[in-house]
Design a protein around this motif. Structure first.
Motif, PDB file in Angstrom:
ATOM      1  N   VAL A  84       0.842  -1.198   0.000  1.00 49.69           N
ATOM      2  CA  VAL A  84       0.000   0.000   0.000  1.00 49.69           C
ATOM      3  C   VAL A  84       0.876   1.246   0.000  1.00 49.69           C
ATOM      4  CG1 VAL A  84      -1.736   1.321   1.274  1.00 49.69           C
ATOM      5  CG2 VAL A  84      -1.873  -1.186   1.196  1.00 49.69           C
ATOM      6  N   ALA A  85       1.907   1.269   0.861  1.00 49.08           N
ATOM      7  CA  ALA A  85       2.778   2.450   0.942  1.00 49.08           C
ATOM      8  C   ALA A  85       4.069   2.092   1.654  1.00 49.08           C
ATOM      9  CB  ALA A  85       2.083   3.585   1.689  1.00 49.08           C
ATOM     10  N   ARG A  86       5.099   2.824   1.310  1.00 49.35           N
ATOM     11  CA  ARG A  86       6.369   2.765   2.051  1.00 49.35           C
ATOM     12  C   ARG A  86       6.671   4.169   2.569  1.00 49.35           C
ATOM     13  NH1 ARG A  86       7.871  -0.797  -2.347  1.00 49.35           N
ATOM     14  NH2 ARG A  86       8.333  -2.898  -1.562  1.00 49.35           N
ATOM     15  N   ILE A  87       7.083   4.261   3.830  1.00 48.28           N
ATOM     16  CA  ILE A  87       7.440   5.540   4.435  1.00 48.28           C
ATOM     17  C   ILE A  87       8.920   5.492   4.787  1.00 48.28           C
ATOM     18  CG2 ILE A  87       7.020   7.137   6.357  1.00 48.28           C
ATOM     19  CD1 ILE A  87       4.209   5.810   6.576  1.00 48.28           C
ATOM     20  N   ALA A  88       9.686   6.434   4.265  1.00 49.22           N
ATOM     21  CA  ALA A  88      11.138   6.475   4.494  1.00 49.22           C
ATOM     22  C   ALA A  88      11.446   7.410   5.656  1.00 49.22           C
ATOM     23  CB  ALA A  88      11.859   6.939   3.234  1.00 49.22           C
ATOM     24  N   ALA A 370       1.244   8.572  -1.077  1.00 50.09           N
ATOM     25  CA  ALA A 370       2.626   8.183  -0.785  1.00 50.09           C
ATOM     26  C   ALA A 370       3.555   8.394  -1.980  1.00 50.09           C
ATOM     27  CB  ALA A 370       2.677   6.714  -0.341  1.00 50.09           C
ATOM     28  N   GLY A 371       2.976   8.654  -3.141  1.00 49.35           N
ATOM     29  CA  GLY A 371       3.802   8.900  -4.318  1.00 49.35           C
ATOM     30  C   GLY A 371       4.355  10.309  -4.392  1.00 49.35           C
ATOM     31  N   PHE A 372       3.917  11.188  -3.490  1.00 53.24           N
ATOM     32  CA  PHE A 372       4.383  12.571  -3.494  1.00 53.24           C
ATOM     33  C   PHE A 372       5.466  12.758  -2.427  1.00 53.24           C
ATOM     34  CE2 PHE A 372       0.188  12.749  -5.343  1.00 53.24           C
ATOM     35  CZ  PHE A 372       0.330  13.679  -6.378  1.00 53.24           C
ATOM     36  N   PRO A 373       6.689  13.135  -2.812  1.00 54.47           N
ATOM     37  CA  PRO A 373       7.779  13.287  -1.847  1.00 54.47           C
ATOM     38  C   PRO A 373       7.455  14.255  -0.716  1.00 54.47           C
ATOM     39  CG  PRO A 373       8.633  13.323  -4.087  1.00 54.47           C
ATOM     40  CD  PRO A 373       7.144  13.356  -4.195  1.00 54.47           C
ATOM     41  N   GLN A 374       6.732  15.345  -1.017  1.00 57.41           N
ATOM     42  CA  GLN A 374       6.439  16.318   0.023  1.00 57.41           C
ATOM     43  C   GLN A 374       5.502  15.732   1.087  1.00 57.41           C
ATOM     44  OE1 GLN A 374       5.690  16.484  -3.219  1.00 57.41           O
ATOM     45  NE2 GLN A 374       3.954  17.857  -3.667  1.00 57.41           N
ATOM     46  N   ILE A 375       4.600  14.851   0.692  1.00 59.47           N
ATOM     47  CA  ILE A 375       3.715  14.201   1.661  1.00 59.47           C
ATOM     48  C   ILE A 375       4.503  13.188   2.484  1.00 59.47           C
ATOM     49  CG2 ILE A 375       1.715  12.698   1.931  1.00 59.47           C
ATOM     50  CD1 ILE A 375       0.442  14.089  -0.444  1.00 59.47           C
ATOM     51  N   ALA A 380       6.865  11.728   7.647  1.00 58.53           N
ATOM     52  CA  ALA A 380       8.075  11.329   8.373  1.00 58.53           C
ATOM     53  C   ALA A 380       8.383  12.318   9.495  1.00 58.53           C
ATOM     54  CB  ALA A 380       9.255  11.224   7.413  1.00 58.53           C
ATOM     55  N   ASP A 381       8.267  13.611   9.216  1.00 65.07           N
ATOM     56  CA  ASP A 381       8.539  14.624  10.239  1.00 65.07           C
ATOM     57  C   ASP A 381       7.520  14.567  11.369  1.00 65.07           C
ATOM     58  OD1 ASP A 381      10.871  15.637   9.272  1.00 65.07           O
ATOM     59  OD2 ASP A 381      10.030  17.473   8.448  1.00 65.07           O
ATOM     60  N   GLN A 382       6.265  14.255  11.028  1.00 60.36           N
ATOM     61  CA  GLN A 382       5.249  14.151  12.076  1.00 60.36           C
ATOM     62  C   GLN A 382       5.547  12.969  12.996  1.00 60.36           C
ATOM     63  OE1 GLN A 382       0.870  12.697  11.698  1.00 60.36           O
ATOM     64  NE2 GLN A 382       0.790  14.910  11.348  1.00 60.36           N
ATOM     65  N   LEU A 383       5.935  11.849  12.421  1.00 61.01           N
ATOM     66  CA  LEU A 383       6.290  10.691  13.240  1.00 61.01           C
ATOM     67  C   LEU A 383       7.483  10.991  14.139  1.00 61.01           C
ATOM     68  CD1 LEU A 383       5.879   7.788  10.658  1.00 61.01           C
ATOM     69  CD2 LEU A 383       4.527   8.112  12.738  1.00 61.01           C
TER      70      LEU A 383
END
Length: 489
Positions: A84-88, A370-375, A380-383
């Motif tokens: 579904v998504a990957r978060i870096a 998740a395909g948008f780098p800014q999102i 990531a910053d919120q986490l």
């Protein structure tokens, strides 16, 4: 007997130990008591996020955590059949761009050993059985395992004593919120069949969530929701067989656990007080706010409560700042608690959707976003809790536009350690106004390092906890002086 401290801390979990270490680093005498006979041996709160690591780094003792933890560099969300998504986490805007996976038992060990090295021992099997705020001090009654009591006087009392806080009850503060109507299972053990050891693995299955969090080696934390729960209903702790069946069904038949360290069932509470302080008594951590474990931010938020309170207490106790400085603690940290509670609740709601149509919509929207780098960067910053700031704090002041860099109320991204025990504001900008402020307010201000030419056009006062308190131009020295004069004792 250790005697009467400046600050009495009730509760020696991660938050109480962080507060004690910070106060001792600032030269403040403390006593810290806990009714438990020993620190936890469970993994419990499992992650130190980037902002917390930055604060420990500025305090000078992050290395102990880094040596004992595992860096997780991302999270993968799947249905079990497709991604579904990957978060870096590498996108987190920090010098610690990862989640440090470390069992709470290790976090407490590191903090307690550091405190002991500074000459302060946690007083075990000692509970706070009552207290009275006398206006100029707090009278507290400590009771040991034998039933013997000791009455002491402390200038300040801080309750870091968890969700069932005796300090909160003593203040009569309502712990507003609710218990989610669902059962959850937790397992901590040795897992095979997961291919990215430095990632969190989250499965959004039709029948419920299954999440894996790496600890060390092949040891993982597993969490799964078990469905609806009635009021007051308790679920028996899961067996290893039940956990393995859940993992095979919602994840993959290749995933299996052996040698479990901890198996437990739990319910999620979302509660918070409105006030974090009253008179000479404060609350921090779970005593003030408890959240869903989604995002892993509960302990981190509590530790950041401790960092926020410690420098303010130190300046007031030293006589460098007016007691009114402490009024900002509740206002700042209660707003942060509201934000974390809301974010964790939203994550939990998303993860536990039961309607198949809503699940498909959720997955489609997340896959697209998740395909948008800014999102990705924002998530990531919120986490990592990098987006936390104090825009509405009474300690936040700005004069005109900022030429470059963070505004008043925002995090300062660079390390500005003043040295052991230092808790003054750091002045940044052109040499003359900066030197003038440090000379006029020596107990509140220290000169910072030279800025680059663009940043030097802005006069800034960076708080001891790394947030920008004041911004203005080089011509705004008088306003900066007024800001500091309002704080100075």
């Amino acid at each position: 007997m250790p005697g009467n401290p400046k600050v009495l801390i009730s509760g020696a979990g991660p938050v109480g130990l962080t507060l004690a270490n910070e106060l001792v680093r600032h030269g403040i005498p403390v006593r810290i008591v806990d009714k438990a006979a020993q620190r936890t041996d469970k993994s419990k709160a499992l992650v130190l996020w980037s902002r917390t690591l930055e604060l420990f780094d500025a305090a000078g003792y992050v290395q102990g955590f880094l040596s004992a933890g595992l860096q997780a560099h991302g999270a993968q969300i799947s249905t079990g059949k497709q991604i579904v998504a990957r978060i870096a986490f590498d996108l987190i805007d920090s010098r610690f761009a990862y989640a440090l996976m470390i069992p709470q038992s290790e976090t407490e060990r590191i903090l307690e050993e550091r405190l002991a090295a500074a000459g302060v021992t946690v007083e075990r099997t000692v509970g706070l059985s009552g207290f009275t705020d006398r206006g100029d001090s707090v009278e507290a009654v400590l009771t040991g395992a034998s039933g013997d009591s000791e009455t002491i006087q402390a200038d300040w009392l801080v309750g870091c004593d968890g969700a069932h806080s005796a300090v909160r009850h003593g203040l009569g503060l309502a712990f507003e919120g609710s218990t989610l109507q669902s059962h959850w299972a937790l397992a901590d053990g040795h897992v095979t069949g997961l291919d990215r050891q430095d990632h969190l693995h989250i499965f959004w299955h039709r029948d419920g969530i299954l999440a894996f969090f790496p600890i060390v080696g092949d040891r993982w934390r597993v969490i799964a929701d078990l469905g609806p729960a009635a009021d007051g209903e308790l679920h028996p702790d899961p067996t290893l067989g039940e956990i393995n069946a859940l993992m095979a069904h919602r994840g993959s038949p290749a995933i299996a656990m052996t040698d479990p360290v901890w198996l437990a069932a739990f319910r999620i509470n979302e509660r918070k007080v409105k006030e974090y302080s009253r008179g000479r008594v404060f609350l921090a951590g779970d005593a003030a706010h408890i959240h869903s474990p989604a995002g892993g931010q509960g302990m981190n938020t509590g530790m950041q409560d401790a960092f926020n309170l410690a420098w303010k207490l130190a300046l007031v106790i030293e006589g460098a700042a007016k007691p009114a400085l402490l009024d900002s603690y509740s206002r700042e940290r209660s707003a942060v608690g509201d934000l974390v509670l809301k974010n964790a609740g939203r994550l939990t709601e998303l993860a536990t959707l039961r309607n198949p149509l809503l699940q498909d919509i959720r997955n489609t929207v997340l896959r697209f976003a998740a395909g948008f780098p800014q999102i990705q960067h924002k998530v990531a910053d919120q986490l990592g809790e990098m987006d936390i700031g104090y825009p509405d704090s009474p300690l936040t002041a700005a004069s005109g536009p900022v030429a470059n860099g963070p505004k008043a109320g925002e995090r300062w991204p660079h390390r500005l350690a003043e040295g052991p025990g230092g808790c003054r504001f750091t002045a940044l900008g052109l040499p003359d106004p900066v030197a003038g402020l440090a000379a006029k307010f020596p107990n509140l201000v220290t000169m910072g390092p030279a800025c680059d030419p663009i940043d030097a056009k802005t006069l800034r006062l960076i708080r001891p906890d790394g947030y920008v308190g004041f911004t203005g131009g080089p011509q705004d020295t008088a306003r900066a002086e007024a800001y500091l004069a309002a704080l100075e004792a």
